[in-house]
Design a protein around this motif. Structure first.
Motif, PDB file in Angstrom:
ATOM      1  N   ILE A 118      42.098  61.829  35.195  1.00 44.68           N
ATOM      2  CA  ILE A 118      41.565  60.875  36.161  1.00 44.68           C
ATOM      3  C   ILE A 118      42.667  59.900  36.528  1.00 44.68           C
ATOM      4  O   ILE A 118      43.667  59.785  35.835  1.00 44.68           O
ATOM      5  N   GLY A 119      42.468  59.204  37.623  1.00 43.67           N
ATOM      6  CA  GLY A 119      43.406  58.164  38.015  1.00 43.67           C
ATOM      7  C   GLY A 119      43.270  56.970  37.088  1.00 43.67           C
ATOM      8  O   GLY A 119      42.438  56.943  36.183  1.00 43.67           O
ATOM      9  N   ALA A 120      44.065  55.971  37.327  1.00 42.05           N
ATOM     10  CA  ALA A 120      44.028  54.757  36.509  1.00 42.05           C
ATOM     11  C   ALA A 120      42.684  54.057  36.676  1.00 42.05           C
ATOM     12  O   ALA A 120      42.104  54.048  37.765  1.00 42.05           O
ATOM     13  N   VAL A 121      42.178  53.493  35.609  1.00 42.63           N
ATOM     14  CA  VAL A 121      40.950  52.696  35.678  1.00 42.63           C
ATOM     15  C   VAL A 121      41.324  51.371  36.323  1.00 42.63           C
ATOM     16  O   VAL A 121      42.193  50.652  35.840  1.00 42.63           O
ATOM     17  N   SER A 122      40.684  51.075  37.450  1.00 39.76           N
ATOM     18  CA  SER A 122      41.075  49.879  38.203  1.00 39.76           C
ATOM     19  C   SER A 122      40.118  48.714  38.009  1.00 39.76           C
ATOM     20  O   SER A 122      40.325  47.655  38.572  1.00 39.76           O
ATOM     21  N   GLY A 123      39.083  48.890  37.233  1.00 39.61           N
ATOM     22  CA  GLY A 123      38.181  47.778  36.969  1.00 39.61           C
ATOM     23  C   GLY A 123      36.755  48.249  36.797  1.00 39.61           C
ATOM     24  O   GLY A 123      36.459  49.426  36.864  1.00 39.61           O
ATOM     25  N   ARG A 124      35.889  47.305  36.580  1.00 41.21           N
ATOM     26  CA  ARG A 124      34.466  47.588  36.431  1.00 41.21           C
ATOM     27  C   ARG A 124      33.816  47.614  37.810  1.00 41.21           C
ATOM     28  O   ARG A 124      34.338  47.031  38.768  1.00 41.21           O
ATOM     29  N   ASP A 125      32.678  48.261  37.890  1.00 42.39           N
ATOM     30  CA  ASP A 125      31.960  48.371  39.153  1.00 42.39           C
ATOM     31  C   ASP A 125      31.655  47.006  39.753  1.00 42.39           C
ATOM     32  O   ASP A 125      31.726  46.811  40.947  1.00 42.39           O
ATOM     33  N   ASP A 126      31.325  46.033  38.912  1.00 41.23           N
ATOM     34  CA  ASP A 126      30.982  44.710  39.430  1.00 41.23           C
ATOM     35  C   ASP A 126      32.195  43.783  39.513  1.00 41.23           C
ATOM     36  O   ASP A 126      32.052  42.591  39.708  1.00 41.23           O
ATOM     37  N   GLU A 127      33.411  44.336  39.352  1.00 44.54           N
ATOM     38  CA  GLU A 127      34.637  43.553  39.535  1.00 44.54           C
ATOM     39  C   GLU A 127      35.322  43.899  40.847  1.00 44.54           C
ATOM     40  O   GLU A 127      36.409  43.441  41.121  1.00 44.54           O
ATOM     41  N   LEU A 128      34.684  44.726  41.644  1.00 44.47           N
ATOM     42  CA  LEU A 128      35.262  45.158  42.904  1.00 44.47           C
ATOM     43  C   LEU A 128      34.706  44.296  44.025  1.00 44.47           C
ATOM     44  O   LEU A 128      33.506  44.276  44.267  1.00 44.47           O
ATOM     45  N   LEU A 129      35.576  43.545  44.690  1.00 41.27           N
ATOM     46  CA  LEU A 129      35.164  42.716  45.811  1.00 41.27           C
ATOM     47  C   LEU A 129      35.404  43.490  47.104  1.00 41.27           C
ATOM     48  O   LEU A 129      36.273  44.357  47.165  1.00 41.27           O
ATOM     49  N   LEU A 130      34.627  43.165  48.128  1.00 45.37           N
ATOM     50  CA  LEU A 130      34.770  43.833  49.420  1.00 45.37           C
ATOM     51  C   LEU A 130      35.176  42.828  50.485  1.00 45.37           C
ATOM     52  O   LEU A 130      34.657  41.713  50.533  1.00 45.37           O
ATOM     53  N   THR A 131      36.096  43.258  51.346  1.00 46.55           N
ATOM     54  CA  THR A 131      36.524  42.414  52.463  1.00 46.55           C
ATOM     55  C   THR A 131      35.399  42.313  53.480  1.00 46.55           C
ATOM     56  O   THR A 131      34.382  43.006  53.374  1.00 46.55           O
ATOM     57  N   GLY A 132      35.616  41.509  54.503  1.00 48.56           N
ATOM     58  CA  GLY A 132      34.636  41.371  55.574  1.00 48.56           C
ATOM     59  C   GLY A 132      34.362  42.678  56.289  1.00 48.56           C
ATOM     60  O   GLY A 132      33.271  42.890  56.818  1.00 48.56           O
ATOM     61  N   SER A 133      35.335  43.613  56.282  1.00 49.13           N
ATOM     62  CA  SER A 133      35.137  44.915  56.927  1.00 49.13           C
ATOM     63  C   SER A 133      34.656  45.979  55.948  1.00 49.13           C
ATOM     64  O   SER A 133      34.528  47.137  56.307  1.00 49.13           O
ATOM     65  N   GLY A 134      34.405  45.579  54.685  1.00 49.05           N
ATOM     66  CA  GLY A 134      33.867  46.519  53.709  1.00 49.05           C
ATOM     67  C   GLY A 134      34.894  47.258  52.878  1.00 49.05           C
ATOM     68  O   GLY A 134      34.548  48.128  52.092  1.00 49.05           O
ATOM     69  N   GLU A 135      36.171  46.916  53.026  1.00 48.52           N
ATOM     70  CA  GLU A 135      37.210  47.581  52.239  1.00 48.52           C
ATOM     71  C   GLU A 135      37.275  46.971  50.840  1.00 48.52           C
ATOM     72  O   GLU A 135      37.192  45.757  50.690  1.00 48.52           O
ATOM     73  N   PRO A 136      37.444  47.803  49.810  1.00 47.84           N
ATOM     74  CA  PRO A 136      37.538  47.257  48.453  1.00 47.84           C
ATOM     75  C   PRO A 136      38.862  46.530  48.231  1.00 47.84           C
ATOM     76  O   PRO A 136      39.893  46.920  48.776  1.00 47.84           O
ATOM     77  N   VAL A 137      38.824  45.483  47.435  1.00 45.32           N
ATOM     78  CA  VAL A 137      40.018  44.719  47.071  1.00 45.32           C
ATOM     79  C   VAL A 137      40.239  44.904  45.572  1.00 45.32           C
ATOM     80  O   VAL A 137      39.368  44.594  44.767  1.00 45.32           O
ATOM     81  N   HIS A 138      41.391  45.437  45.217  1.00 45.48           N
ATOM     82  CA  HIS A 138      41.718  45.686  43.821  1.00 45.48           C
ATOM     83  C   HIS A 138      41.857  44.355  43.089  1.00 45.48           C
ATOM     84  O   HIS A 138      42.404  43.399  43.627  1.00 45.48           O
ATOM     85  N   PRO A 139      41.350  44.265  41.853  1.00 44.70           N
ATOM     86  CA  PRO A 139      41.443  43.001  41.107  1.00 44.70           C
ATOM     87  C   PRO A 139      42.866  42.460  40.952  1.00 44.70           C
ATOM     88  O   PRO A 139      43.052  41.245  40.882  1.00 44.70           O
ATOM     89  N   THR A 140      43.877  43.315  40.933  1.00 46.25           N
ATOM     90  CA  THR A 140      45.247  42.812  40.797  1.00 46.25           C
ATOM     91  C   THR A 140      45.696  42.032  42.031  1.00 46.25           C
ATOM     92  O   THR A 140      46.544  41.155  41.919  1.00 46.25           O
TER      93      THR A 140
END
Length: 162
Positions: free
Chosen positions: A37-59
């Motif tokens: 699998i790819g790198a674990v980038s965070g928990r499901d509830d740690e993913l924020l979305l931009t105004g256009s719905g794109e995910p923002v990585h916690p880093t």
């Protein structure tokens, strides 16, 4: 979403665990050897979305606040309606325009207005831990919808006995 099934322990029940981790890439199955699998980038509830719905990585959020040395800890929370609230715990006072600069930088990243507040102390979870990022947004995240629509290479390999 990352889903685990334990096969190696014969006394362990055959249960699939959705552990709410998000990975950067779908599973990759090879002709020989184990799937990865790819790198674990965070928990499901740690993913924020931009105004256009794109995910923002916690880093990316980390980078905004780590550039300001006065920030001891932060907590960014996205409400169910998409509003972004950032609370900062400081080691020292911010420069005169520090708060506004952080607000502008985070707003540019999120493509949303930011509600930034300086607090004396950030609350800990019931387990006594600090959660830097959390979200109340519900439903499928855009990056996950595409992955969910594609069959898993591991599932195909399992069905064919590869």
């Amino acid at each position: 979403d990352l889903v685990l099934t334990v096969f190696g322990n014969t006394s362990f029940p055959l249960v699939r665990y959705a552990i709410e981790d998000i990975v950067d890439a779908p599973i990759s199955a090879f002709e020989t050897g184990m799937a990865t699998i790819g790198a674990v980038s965070g928990r499901d509830d740690e993913l924020l979305l931009t105004g256009s719905g794109e995910p923002v990585h916690p880093t990316a959020i980390d980078a905004v606040f780590e550039s300001e040395h006065a920030v001891r800890r932060y907590r960014v929370h996205q409400t169910a309606d998409g509003e972004v609230h950032a609370h900062l715990e400081l080691d020292q006072p911010l420069a005169a325009d520090g708060c506004a600069a952080l607000e502008r930088e985070l707003a540019a990243l999120m493509h949303r207005p930011i509600h930034l507040k300086i607090v004396d102390r950030l609350p800990l979870t019931r387990a006594g831990k600090h959660r830097a990022i959390s979200s109340d947004l519900t439903g499928e995240k855009p990056a996950r919808q595409e992955a969910a629509a594609q069959p898993s290479p591991l599932a195909a390999a399992t069905r064919t006995g590869a």
